[in-house]
Structure formats: structure tokens, C-alpha cells
Design a protein around this motif. Structure first.
Motif: not given
Length: 155
Positions: A39, A62, A100, A103-104
């Protein structure tokens, strides 16, 4: 009360999200180098050379999102007197963790050469585990609400 079971679940969800800062999400190896997505950013490590990898690219948005969602889960522990608010924040946390995780996966596509040949590490599965802990916290909050309603009925 702060010692209720939902506090434990919310703390575990926050701890899992903090753990994502240190564990790789996706790793791709070739003959000489190993690339891994955290991250924090994209790390490159030489296969036969001991030592830490070199940070090639940072993923600041991130990283900020990861810390914010973990902080949100942790702060939600202290809303034990306002169960309705605590449940709403836990639901918002679940939605943010889903975003999240998506998005990762978008950042995982930034591996040179794409995601083909890469394998998902332990960090890729941690958002699902933190979602599970948030759901268990919501179930604990619901159980507390039922207990309080039944106690008020007896009065």
C-alpha cells in the motif's frame, strides 16, 4: 461498555488494516528481480542480493486511504455509548474497505508487464478479513441493542 465484543472486532479490523502497510499485496518475479506492490508503493528487490527492496514508486493516496480507514475503525471503538452511530460508522467502514480493496487491485495493474504471472500475497486477502471483523462488530452491536431493549421491557 468499552469491553463489549464489538470493541474487540473493531480493534482487530483496525489491526488488520494496519498490517496491510507492511505486507505485500501482489508479487511478480522474473529471473533477476522481484516486484511487489504494497500500500506504500512499488518495491523492486534483486533476487540473489540480501537486504530490503528499493521503493520505485509511491502510492500516497492509497497509503492515506489505508491509514484513514484503519483509524476510522479504531476510533469507532469509543462510540460504545452511541450504538446507532457505531453501527453506521461500521457500515461506512465496510463500504470504504470494499472501495480500498478495489483501489488496491487497480494499483496492482501497475506492475510492469501487467498482472499476468503475478501471485497474490497475504496482503491481498486482508481487506476481506477486516470486512468480516466489521460485520461481526455490527452483529455484536445488534445483540447489545436487543439486550438493552429486553432490559427496558422488564422495567
Amino acid at each position: 461498555m468499552i469491553q463489549r465484543v464489538q470493541s474487540i472486532w473493531l480493534f482487530l479490523a483496525a489491526a488488520i488494516l494496519v498490517l496491510m502497510l507492511f505486507l505485500p499485496i501482489v508479487t511478480k518475479e522474473n529471473q533477476t528481480t522481484e516486484l511487489s506492490i504494497h500500500t506504500v508503493g512499488l518495491y523492486q528487490d534483486v533476487v540473489n542480493k540480501p537486504g530490503p527492496g528499493v521503493l520505485k514508486e509511491t502510492f500516497t493516496p492509497l497509503l492515506i486511504t489505508n491509514i484513514a480507514v484503519a483509524f476510522m475503525c479504531f476510533v469507532n471503538i469509543f462510540n460504545f455509548k452511541r450504538r446507532v452511530l457505531q453501527k453506521r460508522i461500521a457500515l461506512i467502514s465496510i463500504l470504504l474497505i470494499i472501495g480500498f480493496a478495489f483501489w488496491c487491485s487497480v494499483f496492482a495493474q501497475k506492475l510492469p508487464g501487467g498482472i499476468e504471472g503475478a501471485h497474490f500475497d497475504f496482503g491481498a486477502y486482508l481487506p476481506a478479513l477486516s470486512i468480516l471483523f466489521c460485520v461481526l462488530a455490527i452483529l455484536g452491536i445488534n445483540k447489545d441493542e436487543r439486550l438493552i431493549r429486553s432490559a427496558e421491557r422488564l422495567r
